[in-house]
Design a protein around this motif. Structure first.
Motif, PDB file in Angstrom:
ATOM      1  N   TYR A   1       0.756  -0.973   0.080  1.00 61.36           N
ATOM      2  CA  TYR A   1       0.047  -0.058   0.119  1.00 61.36           C
ATOM      3  C   TYR A   1       1.078   1.159  -0.058  1.00 61.36           C
ATOM      4  O   TYR A   1       0.759   2.317  -0.722  1.00 61.36           O
ATOM      5  CB  TYR A   1      -0.812   0.002   1.033  1.00 61.36           C
TER       6      TYR A   1
ATOM      7  N   TYR B   1      -1.755  -0.679  -4.812  1.00 59.65           N
ATOM      8  CA  TYR B   1      -3.009  -0.975  -4.092  1.00 59.65           C
ATOM      9  C   TYR B   1      -3.578  -2.480  -4.373  1.00 59.65           C
ATOM     10  O   TYR B   1      -4.480  -2.988  -3.439  1.00 59.65           O
ATOM     11  CB  TYR B   1      -4.062   0.260  -4.444  1.00 59.65           C
TER      12      TYR B   1
ATOM     13  N   ALA C   1      -1.627  -4.902  -2.704  1.00 58.05           N
ATOM     14  CA  ALA C   1      -2.067  -4.598  -1.105  1.00 58.05           C
ATOM     15  C   ALA C   1      -3.156  -5.321  -0.778  1.00 58.05           C
ATOM     16  O   ALA C   1      -3.406  -6.146   0.121  1.00 58.05           O
ATOM     17  CB  ALA C   1      -2.280  -3.101  -0.780  1.00 58.05           C
TER      18      ALA C   1
ATOM     19  N   ARG D   1      -8.280  -1.548   6.151  1.00 59.81           N
ATOM     20  CA  ARG D   1      -7.099  -1.198   4.927  1.00 59.81           C
ATOM     21  C   ARG D   1      -7.396  -1.860   3.853  1.00 59.81           C
ATOM     22  O   ARG D   1      -6.977  -1.281   2.631  1.00 59.81           O
ATOM     23  CB  ARG D   1      -5.859  -1.997   5.816  1.00 59.81           C
TER      24      ARG D   1
ATOM     25  N   ALA E   1      -7.150   0.059   0.330  1.00 59.52           N
ATOM     26  CA  ALA E   1      -6.690  -0.401  -1.065  1.00 59.52           C
ATOM     27  C   ALA E   1      -7.773  -0.401  -1.984  1.00 59.52           C
ATOM     28  O   ALA E   1      -7.240  -0.189  -3.113  1.00 59.52           O
ATOM     29  CB  ALA E   1      -5.778  -1.636  -0.645  1.00 59.52           C
TER      30      ALA E   1
END
Length: 182
Positions: A113, A118, A121, A142, A146
Motif C-alpha cells: 500500500y 493498491y 496490497a 485497510r 486499498a
C-alpha cells in the motif's frame, strides 16, 4: 472538517491514525505543513517509511512543505531509509504466503500500500483475513482503503461495511468519501 474532528479529539490508536491520514491524503485534504508532518510522522512511526516518503514528496511538489531544510529534510531522509526496496517487497510477499497466520500478510499489504501498489496490497489483505490471527476490523479497513484507491468501489464499500467496533467511524468517513467520488 469531518476528517479533522477525530484527529483533534485524539484517542486514536496507531492503526486508526494511519487510516485517518490515508483518507486525508486520498481526499486531498492535507492542508499545510502541519498536516504533512503529522501524517508523515504517523506513517513513519507505523513502519511505513515508503508511504511517508511519498507523502513528503507530494507535499513538496504541492509547495506545502520545503524538504530542503530543517525538520522536513530530516524526516524525508529518515523515511527514505525505511522505504522498502522491490526486493524487500517481494521477500515480504513470499514470507506472507508461507506464514501460518495473517500477520505477515498484513505487514506485506501495508508495505505494498505504501509503495502505491493498491491491487497487490488488497490481495495481501485478503490473505491476512483468510489466514486469521489478525484484527479483522483493522484488516477490513485497510482492505477497503486499498480497494478504493485501486478503483474497485463496490468491493471497497463491502470491506468498509464489514468493519465494526471503534474502527467503524473511520470506515464511515471512507464510505462518505467514496460516495462523493465519480
Amino acid at each position: 472538517d469531518a476528517i479533522l474532528v477525530p484527529r483533534e479529539i485524539g484517542g486514536l490508536d496507531e492503526g486508526a491514525r494511519v487510516g485517518l491520514y490515508r483518507l486525508m491524503r486520498a481526499s486531498k485534504s492535507l492542508a499545510g505543513e502541519r498536516d504533512y508532518f503529522e501524517a508523515a510522522q504517523a506513517l513513519n512511526a507505523a513502519g511505513l517509511g515508503g508511504e511517508a516518503n511519498a507523502l513528503l514528496k507530494e507535499g513538496a511538489a504541492a509547495d506545502m512543505i520545503n524538504t530542503s531544510r530543517g525538520v522536513a529534510k530530516d524526516l524525508l531522509a529518515a523515511s527514505a531509509k525505511k522505504a522498502p526496496s522491490k526486493a524487500t517487497l517481494a521477500s515480504l510477499e513470499k514470507k506472507a504466503a508461507s506464514s501460518a497466520t495473517g500477520a505477515d500478510a498484513l505487514a506485506a499489504g501495508d508495505a505494498y500500500y505504501g509503495a502505491g501498489d493498491y491491487a497487490k496490497a488488497a490481495a495481501l489483505y485478503h490473505t491476512a483475513l483468510q489466514k486469521g490471527s489478525v484484527d479483522a476490523n483493522l484488516v477490513n479497513s485497510r482492505l477497503g482503503m486499498a480497494l478504493a484507491l485501486a478503483g474497485q468501489k463496490a468491493e471497497a464499500e463491502a470491506a468498509f461495511r464489514a468493519v465494526g467496533g471503534p474502527r467503524s467511524n473511520l470506515a464511515s468517513l471512507w464510505l462518505a468519501w467514496l460516495s462523493r467520488r465519480a
